[in-house]
Design a protein around this motif. Structure first.
Motif, PDB file in Angstrom:
ATOM      1  N   GLN A  50       1.490  -8.180  -3.028  1.00 51.00           N
ATOM      2  CA  GLN A  50       0.701  -7.245  -3.827  1.00 51.00           C
ATOM      3  C   GLN A  50       0.321  -5.987  -3.042  1.00 51.00           C
ATOM      4  O   GLN A  50      -0.193  -5.039  -3.627  1.00 51.00           O
ATOM      5  N   GLU A  51       0.560  -5.956  -1.754  1.00 52.29           N
ATOM      6  CA  GLU A  51       0.144  -4.812  -0.948  1.00 52.29           C
ATOM      7  C   GLU A  51       1.180  -3.687  -1.010  1.00 52.29           C
ATOM      8  O   GLU A  51       2.255  -3.830  -1.572  1.00 52.29           O
ATOM      9  N   ASP A  52       0.826  -2.543  -0.398  1.00 57.97           N
ATOM     10  CA  ASP A  52       1.726  -1.384  -0.415  1.00 57.97           C
ATOM     11  C   ASP A  52       3.028  -1.652   0.322  1.00 57.97           C
ATOM     12  O   ASP A  52       4.064  -1.079  -0.002  1.00 57.97           O
TER      13      ASP A  52
ATOM     14  N   ASN B 222       5.169  -0.800  -2.683  1.00 56.46           N
ATOM     15  CA  ASN B 222       4.423  -0.518  -3.903  1.00 56.46           C
ATOM     16  C   ASN B 222       4.735   0.890  -4.394  1.00 56.46           C
ATOM     17  O   ASN B 222       4.518   1.871  -3.681  1.00 56.46           O
ATOM     18  N   LEU B 223       5.234   0.987  -5.648  1.00 51.42           N
ATOM     19  CA  LEU B 223       5.529   2.286  -6.266  1.00 51.42           C
ATOM     20  C   LEU B 223       4.485   2.664  -7.305  1.00 51.42           C
ATOM     21  O   LEU B 223       4.714   3.554  -8.109  1.00 51.42           O
ATOM     22  N   ASP B 224       3.358   1.984  -7.318  1.00 46.30           N
ATOM     23  CA  ASP B 224       2.282   2.138  -8.300  1.00 46.30           C
ATOM     24  C   ASP B 224       2.620   1.483  -9.637  1.00 46.30           C
ATOM     25  O   ASP B 224       1.886   0.644 -10.123  1.00 46.30           O
ATOM     26  N   PHE B 225       3.748   1.860 -10.256  1.00 44.57           N
ATOM     27  CA  PHE B 225       4.123   1.295 -11.549  1.00 44.57           C
ATOM     28  C   PHE B 225       4.961   0.017 -11.394  1.00 44.57           C
ATOM     29  O   PHE B 225       5.129  -0.749 -12.348  1.00 44.57           O
TER      30      PHE B 225
ATOM     31  N   TYR C 262       7.278  -2.505  -8.003  1.00 45.50           N
ATOM     32  CA  TYR C 262       7.538  -2.745  -6.580  1.00 45.50           C
ATOM     33  C   TYR C 262       9.032  -2.645  -6.304  1.00 45.50           C
ATOM     34  O   TYR C 262       9.841  -3.260  -7.004  1.00 45.50           O
TER      35      TYR C 262
END
Length: 214
Positions: free
Chosen positions: A113-115, A163-166, A168
């Motif tokens: 779940q992280e960046d 993480n691409l915000d929208f 992964y």
């Protein structure tokens, strides 16, 4: 013995992930769906060395048992490949492949779940293929042979997620150590059954794609 090894891997994965909670709560979802592109190079030996890498499309689903333990299952379909030989025996080889796989991920850097996160991969897969061969012995053309392959494999690899915000982005590489069982009809009309063993036809794979959490 080889099929037993694959079953042991699958059982081990189930036991490993059963020790984790069924779901975890970290502000995200346990389920992700996605897919991507894959590049597969079939293994070792003079026969396989001339084969080009196959480009394929993969669909996959993931379930996170906790922030570090993830199970993914996927299906891959690869575009047909072709290679020409000039060795006095084989004239042309055409081949295609599909794959079913189930792998466990364990994040050793970050989590799912992280960046950014990195994980080790272990699992099992089934590869289904078909080889169609034109033979040319001493310049005489012989009818095609057609062989179907069924290949259980043990998968080992490493991957990373961004993480691409929208969604992964994931990039992973794996080495599939497979036992290849081949059956079919050869150029002379004979039915054949061949066990090539673990040493030939193993697969090096690189996959990149996107997963969407739900």
């Amino acid at each position: 013995m080889k099929n037993l090894t694959v079953l042991v891997i699958i059982f081990g994965l189930a036991l490993f992930f059963n020790t984790a909670n069924a779901r975890y709560n970290k502000g995200g979802s346990s389920v992700s769906l996605g897919g991507g592109l894959s590049l597969n190079k079939v293994g070792s030996g003079d026969f396989y060395a001339k084969m080009p890498a196959l480009i394929g499309f993969k669909a996959r689903g993931e379930y996170a048992f906790d922030e570090r333990k993830v199970l993914h299952a996927g299906f891959g379909f690869f575009l047909p490949g072709k290679v020409k030989y000039d060795d006095g025996e084989y004239a042309e080889l055409k081949f295609r492949m599909m794959e079913l796989e189930i792998n466990g991920h364990y994040y050793f850097v970050g989590d799912n779940q992280e960046d950014f996160g990195m994980y080790g991969l272990i699992g099992a897969s089934l590869n289904f293929g078909k080889f169609i061969t034109d033979y040319a012995v001493d310049t005489f053309q012989i009818d095609d042979s057609e062989l179907s392959t069924f290949s259980p494999a043990i998968n080992l690899g490493i991957g990373s997620g961004f993480n691409l915000d929208f969604a992964y982005l994931f990039i992973e590489g794996k080495f599939a150590i497979r036992a290849q069982f081949t059956s079919g009809t050869d150029a002379y009309g004979n039915t054949s059954y061949i066990d090539t063993g673990y040493s030939h036809g193993s697969i090096l794979s690189l996959t990149a794609g996107i997963r969407f959490p739900f």
